[in-house]
Design an enzyme around this catalytic site. Structure first.
Site, PDB file in Angstrom:
ATOM      1  CD  GLU A 150      44.094  43.479  40.719  1.00  0.00           C
ATOM      2  OE1 GLU A 150      43.201  42.664  40.421  1.00  0.00           O
ATOM      3  OE2 GLU A 150      44.009  44.227  41.694  1.00  0.00           O
ATOM      4  CD  GLU A 308      42.630  48.136  40.532  1.00  0.00           C
ATOM      5  OE1 GLU A 308      41.931  47.426  41.297  1.00  0.00           O
ATOM      6  OE2 GLU A 308      42.962  47.767  39.401  1.00  0.00           O
TER       7      GLU A 308
HETATM    8  C1  GAL Z   1      40.847  44.584  41.001  1.00  0.00           C
HETATM    9  C2  GAL Z   1      40.893  44.810  39.507  1.00  0.00           C
HETATM   10  C3  GAL Z   1      39.910  45.850  39.045  1.00  0.00           C
HETATM   11  C4  GAL Z   1      38.587  45.670  39.719  1.00  0.00           C
HETATM   12  C5  GAL Z   1      38.777  45.675  41.218  1.00  0.00           C
HETATM   13  C6  GAL Z   1      37.487  45.515  41.979  1.00  0.00           C
HETATM   14  O1  GAL Z   1      41.213  43.275  41.309  1.00  0.00           O
HETATM   15  O2  GAL Z   1      42.173  45.188  39.067  1.00  0.00           O
HETATM   16  O3  GAL Z   1      39.758  45.771  37.653  1.00  0.00           O
HETATM   17  O4  GAL Z   1      38.020  44.450  39.312  1.00  0.00           O
HETATM   18  O5  GAL Z   1      39.619  44.627  41.587  1.00  0.00           O
HETATM   19  O6  GAL Z   1      37.713  45.518  43.368  1.00  0.00           O
END
Ligand code: GAL
Ligand code: ZN
Length: 660
Positions: A150, A308
């Site tokens: 990210e 994710e």
């Molecule tokens: C994203 C990140 C992850 C985790 C997640 C939590 O921004 O890539 O490592 O922190 O959010 O929602």
């Protein structure tokens, strides 16, 4: 190298084994198999474990984990581990720390505390990437490289002195000379004329409104700088680990706009993204759909990876509530419907410590014996049946334009209305079309628009000449083009196009506007049909016909909705944001004129999206209403794994029907 799983929609997520004892790793493997996990993203925040001191590498534990994953048939998306530097690095080189707009250093103690321009940071990151690439290049579990994590989530913009120097170098490459910068930035205004490159600074906090083009160029510089860093990391991987695909996870959530992903996408072997539902939004599921359609647009229509999302609550909203039963599955399939071929989560096992200990995971604190883990297992079984969907494409006859740079410019200082959020109008139109079962691609103005029957141009404030020409050409060749207020106003340097608004679209739309009358917060204006909010204008039609007018106030009787003939198509103009019902009525006329039909006949609130491949088509259905809903469609439902003649959806229910 392990090929990415193709017999299923890959299911998995971030795996952070360094947070757990070895005994847990064994249990992890058993539970991953039980859940149908087919990939993990490994090592995202492992730098301090992999390189405990400068140049001293310890890959033993990662070898062990990679071995276990391989034995269990799980593909690895291996991170370069460069997202967050270890404390020894920032202690030795505090100059790598980012600086905010007020000149405050952002100290280590969290994550991503590094300046995007720092050569010292890059050197250390590239050294680690080189070691990892050499060490794991032939590992049988390795399927994909995951560069950093990210980008820009926390460290852009950075206003430090290193960035000041890098910004000047970027400007020297972009402009033929300092005069050109002065012209582009309009520095004749407020005595801002630069006479030496060294006078140029990042747009740090100043007395009042900053120079808008200075800010715009600084945003472009930030995106380009990190993209350049991505390219450097990727080059190391390609050199030392050839043949393994490379990606970095984007953040296409609509509120995150630090990077111009349309520039980044061509550098990815596969586009991947992260998305988190924000339940406090008025229309959270519509935002998910918009974000997914935007991701597909960024990927040029190709399938993409959802790297994710969350099985349940996150930890970073003001109030973090668990998802309802079934919502893990529903959210996952909503992404697959819109082109995702991978379902990834953050994270595999919910942490015990650290600031994400209350962020959900595939294995929650409650453990295996939990409703959430059972739902994850159910999702794993569904993903296992969805392999046939892979590679198919989402059908869409409508394009909605989205341009990060137009968004940056529109969010600049001192605009006619501070209430006009760039995403608002496009998302409202997208949501109403979705409510009609009509899918839209959310694409950049440079995308090939020729195949679309409807092209929506929402608040495209800044527009380049060539993009305005392509939009006009789409109408000429038969599309219904809908342009909304505050589009076509400025050029690529954010200089206003003179002669009347909406500048670049005046001729196409056959209207001319001399002044804006944005509405106050909460204020509405009666229209001949419904009400308008946010904005109003005194529109003079030149060639356009008037379809709707303001019904009260100083603009009473003046046009609110117009349409002009343009070659084989039409160019519609909306000078206000009508209430949902009236906006939907306008959209209804447009899609009828364009001959666009929904993916399926569905009740309002039932989502219907079709993916089509060489060997068939799949109708994705989701019931967002509180009542049971029936949809007529014959085929085989891959969710329930049953033949169907019609589908009955419970509230929150989903189906994926391979159509007969
Ligand atoms: C994203 C990140 C992850 C985790 C997640 C939590 O921004 O890539 O490592 O922190 O959010 O929602
Ligand atoms: Zn910096």
């Amino acid at each position: 190298m392990r090929p990415w799983p193709t017999d299923r929609i890959a299911l998995g997520g971030d795996y952070n084994p360094e947070q757990w004892p070895r005994a847990t790793w064994r249990e992890d493997m058993a539970l991953m198999r039980e859940a149908g996990v087919s990939f993990v993203t490994l090592g995202v925040f492992s730098w301090s474990w992999l390189e405990p001191a400068k140049g001293e590498y310890d890959f033993g534990w990662l070898d062990e984990v990679m071995g276990l994953l391989h034995e269990n048939g799980i593909a690895v998306d291996l991170a370069t581990a460069t997202a967050t530097p270890p404390p020894w690095l920032s202690a030795a080189h505090p100059e790598i720390l980012p600086v905010d707009r007020d000149g405050h250093t952002l100290w280590p103690g969290s994550r991503q505390a590094w300046c995007p321009s720092s050569p010292v940071y890059r050197e250390h990151a590239l050294a680690l990437t080189t070691q990892l690439a050499r060490h794991y290049r032939d590992h049988p579990a390795l399927a994909l490289w995951h560069v950093s994590n990210e980008y820009a989530c926390h460290n852009l913009p950075c206003y430090c002195d290193t960035c000041a120097g890098a910004f000047r170098r970027w400007l020297r490459q972009r402009y033929p000379g300092l005069d050109a910068v002065n012209d582009a930035w309009g520095t004749a205004f407020w005595s801002q004329r630069y006479t030496d490159w060294d006078q140029i600074l990042p747009p740090r906090r100043t007395t009042t409104f900053a120079n808008p083009t200075h800010q715009l160029d600084f945003a472009r510089f930030g995106s380009d700088t990190l993209l350049d860093f991505f390219r450097e990391e990727k080059a190391v991987l390609v050199e030392h680990s050839p043949g393994v695909p490379v990606t970095t996870n984007f953040m296409t959530l609509t509120h995150f706009r630090h990077l111009d992903y349309h520039d980044w996408a061509p550098e990815q072997d596969v586009v991947s993204t992260d998305h988190y539902v924000i339940e406090s939004l008025e229309h959270p599921r519509a935002e998910l759909a918009f974000s997914a359609d935007l991701t597909r647009g960024i990927a040029g229509g190709a399938p993409w990876m959802l790297m994710e999302h969350s099985t349940s609550a996150v930890n970073w909203q003001p109030v973090n509530r668990a998802k309802a039963p079934g919502q893990t599955i529903r959210d996952s399939l909503a992404h697959v419907a819109r082109g995702a071929d991978t379902i990834g989560f953050f994270q595999w096992r919910q942490s015990r410590a650290g600031s994400e200990k209350f962020h959900s995971a595939l294995v929650p604190h409650a453990g295996r014996d939990s409703a959430r883990f059972r739902e994850v297992c159910e999702l794993g079984a569904i993903a296992g049946r969805l392999g046939e969907v892979r590679g198919s494409r989402v059908e869409a006859d409508v394009a909605i334009l989205w341009d990060y740079q137009a968004g940056w410019a529109a969010s600049g200082p001192a605009m006619p209305s501070g209430d006009l959020e760039y995403a608002l109008v496009g998302q409202s139109i997208h949501r109403l079309l979705r409510g009609r079962g009509i899918t839209a691609d959310v694409v950049h103005p440079s995308a090939d628009l020729t195949a679309y029957r409807v092209v929506v141009v929402p608040t495209l404030y800044l527009v380049r000449d060539e993009h305005a020409a392509a939009i006009a050409a789409a109408a000429e060749s038969g599309a219904q083009v809908l342009v909304t207020f505050f589009s076509g106003i400025s050029d690529e340097h954010d200089h206003v196009r003179l002669g009347g608004y909406p500048g670049a679209f005046r001729d196409l739309l056959g209207v001319r506007v001399e002044e804006f009358f944005p509405l106050l917060p909460g204020e509405t204006v009666a229209l001949s049909e419904g009400t308008g909010r946010l904005w109003s204008e005194d529109v003079t039609p030149t060639t356009a016909e008037v379809l709707g007018v303001y019904a009260e106030g100083p603009l009473a009787g003046r046009p609110a909705v117009t349409r002009a003939r343009a070659g084989g198509g039409s160019a519609w103009y909306l000078s206000t944001l009508p209430d949902d019902q009236s906006l939907d009525a306008v959209l209804g006329r447009i899609v009828t004129a364009a001959g666009v039909s929904p993916a399926a006949e569905v009740a309002p609130g039932v989502e219907a999206v079709r993916r089509r491949g060489e060997h068939g088509s799949w109708l994705f259905l989701a019931n967002d209403t509180a009542q049971e809903q029936t949809v007529e469609v014959a085929g085989h439902d891959l969710v329930s794994d049953r033949p169907v003649g019609s589908v009955v959806l419970e509230p929150g229910g989903v189906a994926v029907v391979r159509e007969a």
